[in-house]
Structure formats: C-alpha cells, structure tokens
Motif scaffolding. Structure first.
Motif, PDB file in Angstrom:
ATOM      1  N   GLY A 181      51.896  44.553  25.737  1.00  0.00           N
ATOM      2  CA  GLY A 181      52.868  45.081  26.690  1.00  0.00           C
ATOM      3  C   GLY A 181      52.322  46.060  27.719  1.00  0.00           C
ATOM      4  O   GLY A 181      53.081  46.627  28.506  1.00  0.00           O
ATOM      5  N   ARG A 182      50.990  46.269  27.697  1.00  0.00           N
ATOM      6  CA  ARG A 182      50.424  47.194  28.675  1.00  0.00           C
ATOM      7  C   ARG A 182      50.286  46.509  30.037  1.00  0.00           C
ATOM      8  O   ARG A 182      50.177  45.290  30.108  1.00  0.00           O
ATOM      9  N   ALA A 183      50.265  47.301  31.101  1.00  0.00           N
ATOM     10  CA  ALA A 183      49.996  46.775  32.439  1.00  0.00           C
ATOM     11  C   ALA A 183      48.530  47.046  32.746  1.00  0.00           C
ATOM     12  O   ALA A 183      48.064  48.176  32.585  1.00  0.00           O
ATOM     13  N   VAL A 184      47.795  46.019  33.146  1.00  0.00           N
ATOM     14  CA  VAL A 184      46.363  46.174  33.394  1.00  0.00           C
ATOM     15  C   VAL A 184      46.047  45.747  34.827  1.00  0.00           C
ATOM     16  O   VAL A 184      46.387  44.635  35.234  1.00  0.00           O
ATOM     17  N   LEU A 185      45.406  46.631  35.569  1.00  0.00           N
ATOM     18  CA  LEU A 185      44.906  46.287  36.908  1.00  0.00           C
ATOM     19  C   LEU A 185      43.388  46.356  36.844  1.00  0.00           C
ATOM     20  O   LEU A 185      42.821  47.384  36.463  1.00  0.00           O
ATOM     21  N   VAL A 186      42.721  45.248  37.174  1.00  0.00           N
ATOM     22  CA  VAL A 186      41.264  45.216  37.050  1.00  0.00           C
ATOM     23  C   VAL A 186      40.668  44.675  38.340  1.00  0.00           C
ATOM     24  O   VAL A 186      41.051  43.604  38.799  1.00  0.00           O
ATOM     25  N   SER A 187      39.759  45.447  38.951  1.00  0.00           N
ATOM     26  CA  SER A 187      39.201  45.001  40.224  1.00  0.00           C
ATOM     27  C   SER A 187      37.855  44.330  40.014  1.00  0.00           C
ATOM     28  O   SER A 187      37.152  44.590  39.033  1.00  0.00           O
ATOM     29  N   SER A 188      37.515  43.448  40.935  1.00  0.00           N
ATOM     30  CA  SER A 188      36.206  42.803  40.912  1.00  0.00           C
ATOM     31  C   SER A 188      35.929  42.233  42.288  1.00  0.00           C
ATOM     32  O   SER A 188      36.854  41.880  43.014  1.00  0.00           O
ATOM     33  N   HIS A 189      34.646  42.146  42.669  1.00  0.00           N
ATOM     34  CA  HIS A 189      34.337  41.448  43.911  1.00  0.00           C
ATOM     35  C   HIS A 189      33.994  39.986  43.617  1.00  0.00           C
ATOM     36  O   HIS A 189      33.710  39.216  44.515  1.00  0.00           O
ATOM     37  N   LEU A 190      34.024  39.596  42.329  1.00  0.00           N
ATOM     38  CA  LEU A 190      33.725  38.217  41.942  1.00  0.00           C
ATOM     39  C   LEU A 190      34.952  37.562  41.316  1.00  0.00           C
ATOM     40  O   LEU A 190      35.420  37.982  40.268  1.00  0.00           O
ATOM     41  N   MET A 191      35.472  36.544  41.982  1.00  0.00           N
ATOM     42  CA  MET A 191      36.660  35.869  41.488  1.00  0.00           C
ATOM     43  C   MET A 191      36.439  35.300  40.091  1.00  0.00           C
ATOM     44  O   MET A 191      37.325  35.350  39.240  1.00  0.00           O
ATOM     45  N   GLY A 192      35.247  34.768  39.849  1.00  0.00           N
ATOM     46  CA  GLY A 192      34.971  34.112  38.567  1.00  0.00           C
ATOM     47  C   GLY A 192      35.202  35.036  37.377  1.00  0.00           C
ATOM     48  O   GLY A 192      35.594  34.586  36.297  1.00  0.00           O
ATOM     49  N   GLU A 193      34.970  36.330  37.569  1.00  0.00           N
ATOM     50  CA  GLU A 193      35.133  37.277  36.461  1.00  0.00           C
ATOM     51  C   GLU A 193      36.590  37.375  36.016  1.00  0.00           C
ATOM     52  O   GLU A 193      36.869  37.776  34.901  1.00  0.00           O
TER      53      GLU A 193
END
Ligand code: ADP
Length: 309
Positions: A181-193
């Motif tokens: 139920g947590r909200a997770v925002l994760v950034s990356s410059h690689l779409m594949g990740e």
C-alpha cells in the motif's frame, strides 16, 4: 479532496537562463510504483528536491501526503527519500549512522536492525561506511529512508552503482512496498530499469511531462506492433494480405512485415487462400522504442555529448 500520495502541479523553476521545470504535473497513488523517467537534465532531480523541500519552485505546488513536506509533523514517518548517495561520516559504521539518524528523528532504535535486514546490509553494517561501494551506500541510503516505515518513498536514480544482484533486489523491494500500500516514486534515465516494476510511467523532457501512462498504454501508443511472416512465396503472401486490408512489405531477406492486423488474423487470411508459411510472429514495440520516440526531441541538454554523424 485529492487522495494522491504525491501531487505535483504546474511546477516551474528557473536556474539563471535554464528553465529546469516548465509546468511539471503528475501524481502518484498509494499502492503503486510510478517510474519517473527522462534524459539527463529533464528536471527529475529538481522536481524531487522541490517535493522534499530541498529547493523551491517559482510557481506551482508539490505536495506529499496532501501537504508541503515542510509542513509535515514527523516527516520521516510519512516520507522516505533517497536523493543522492547518502552523506556519510566515513569513520562511522553503517549501523551507527542509522542509530544516529533514528535518535535524531526520535524513531525507535529497534527499527535499525529491521532496516539493516530489510536492505541486506547485515555483515557490512558493522564496518566503517568510508569503505562502502556505491551500491552499499545506496542500500544504506534506502535503509535510512525506511527507518520511519513511511507511506511514501521517493528514490532518485537508486539503480546507479548497483550490481546486478542489487538491481534485482531493489526491483523486488519496490514491488513489495507497493503491494503493502505504499506509494513509490522512482526516477531513472533508463527506461529499461523501470520495465516490469512500474505500474505507471511519467516520461519527462525539458521540465515537463511528455507522457503519463501505464507501460502497456505506452507501448500501444507507439502503434508499431508488427507481425513478421516467413513464406516460400512472400510476394503472393503480401498481395493476399493487402487485399485483406493489411499493410504488407516484402523485405530484401524474403520475409514479410505486416502491419494493421494481428498475427492470428494473418493466419486466418493466408490459410484459406492456400498460401504456405513457415512462421508468423507478433513483434511488440519495446518500451525503449517508445521512450526514444517520446524523448527524441527533448535531449537538448545532452547535445554536447551526442556523436555527430
Ligand atoms: P535530471 O534529474 O532529470 O537529470 P535536473 O533536475 O538535475 O535533471 O536538471 C534540470 C536542469 O536544471 C538541467 O539543465 C540542470 O543543468 C539544471 N540545474 C539543476 N540544478 C541546478 C542548479 N543548482 N544550478 C543551475 N542549474 C541547475
């Protein structure tokens, strides 16, 4: 009343001549992993820094748990963040770093052992942090973010410096948080990740959102699903398919690339027409293809590093 865990709306921010954020708008719901992806310089870190009250916007608003970060009463119990490889005192052990953080934030010190186990830092936790690899420092940073068992987790480029085992671990870890139920925002410059872990993907370029969709929607939007066909009589196959309303092109290798109809329909059209074929394969546009299409015009900040033809 908006129940999004993270809400970014119309953010604008200028650094001298650079418009780092230019109307950035998106939200993140509880129980989901949202990928925040775009080329270097797209404004991901600036958005995250504004969300965490580490930087200030010129316009717009950025809310976590419905409030500005600075207005949260016990911020570490609401929001955990990994913004850069943790600032560490090299002589302090990982465990002592976490103990110090827990005490300074009035969090129970029992939680330290739990988060060390959670991120798999067990044996390293009693060693001096000065000797940690970048991957170990990322794990320590994630342990610190998890100390308050927060409902929102924000991670800026957490895969950087992680070994393959660490990347597999973090992917499973983020999924399990969303499942709880947590909200997770994760950034990356690689779409594949982000493929395979993100429920929602916010693609950004030049300080604004280029697409905000699920992985499936993004791939479908590319509209380049094709069917590959092998036949001993490719020209005849192509002609039959065209008469049925499909696009069909014979390649110089003698295969036929078909568009506009499904693989199953290709078989349904060819079989009664007596056209032989040895292979019919549906080819999906990859998420990476879509990403490049979306961000192709948004890479101005990397222009200096691009190889000229
Ligand atoms: P990303 O995280 O997507 O790589 P950033 O948010 O770091 O992008 O950067 C967005 C733009 O703002 C870039 O052009 C970057 O050079 C610029 N920028 C970011 N922080 C600063 C700063 N402190 N001073 C000047 N320019 C900055």
């Amino acid at each position: 009343m908006n129940d999004a865990s993270i809400e970014v709306s119309g953010l604008r921010k200028r650094f001298g001549p650079t418009q780092a954020l230019d109307g950035m708008t998106f939200s993140v719901a509880a129980g989901t992993v949202t990928g925040f992806v775009g080329p270097n310089g797209a404004g991901k870190s600036t958005t995250i820094r504004v969300l965490l009250g580490l930087d200030y916007q010129d316009e717009g608003h950025a809310l976590v748990c419905g409030q500005r970060y600075a207005a949260l009463k016990y911020p570490l119990r609401r929001v955990g963040a990994l913004v850069e490889a943790a600032a560490l005192q090299p002589s302090r052990t990982g465990r002592n770093h976490l103990l110090w953080l827990a005490r300074s934030q009035r969090l129970p010190t029992d939680r330290v052992k739990e988060v060390i186990d959670l991120v798999g830092l067990d044996s390293a936790a009693r060693r001096r942090a000065g000797g940690y690899s970048l991957g170990m420092r990322q794990r320590l940073g994630i342990a610190a973010a998890m100390l308050g068992d927060p409902e929102v987790l924000i991670l800026d480029e957490p895969f950087n410096g992680m070994d393959p085992e660490g990347i597999i671990w973090i992917r499973g870890f983020l999924r399990s948080l969303a499942a709880r139920g947590r909200a997770v925002l994760v950034s990356s410059h690689l779409m594949g990740e982000l493929q395979g872990i993100a429920d929602q993907v916010v693609v950004v370029g030049r300080g604004r959102v280029l697409a905000d969709a699920t992985v499936d929607e993004l791939v479908a939007r590319a509209g380049s699903d094709r069917v590959l066909l092998r036949s001993p009589t490719p020209s005849e196959a192509a002609a039959v398919l065209q008469r049925a309303g499909a696009r069909a092109t014979v390649t110089d290798r003698g295969t036929v690339i078909v568009g506009g109809i499904t693989a199953q329909r290709v078989v349904e059209v060819l079989s009664p027409a007596g056209v032989a074929f040895s292979e019919v394969t549906a080819q999906r546009a990859s998420l990476e293809d879509v990403y490049l299409q979306l961000t192709g015009g948004a890479t101005q900040y990397r222009a200096g590093t691009q190889v000229q033809p």
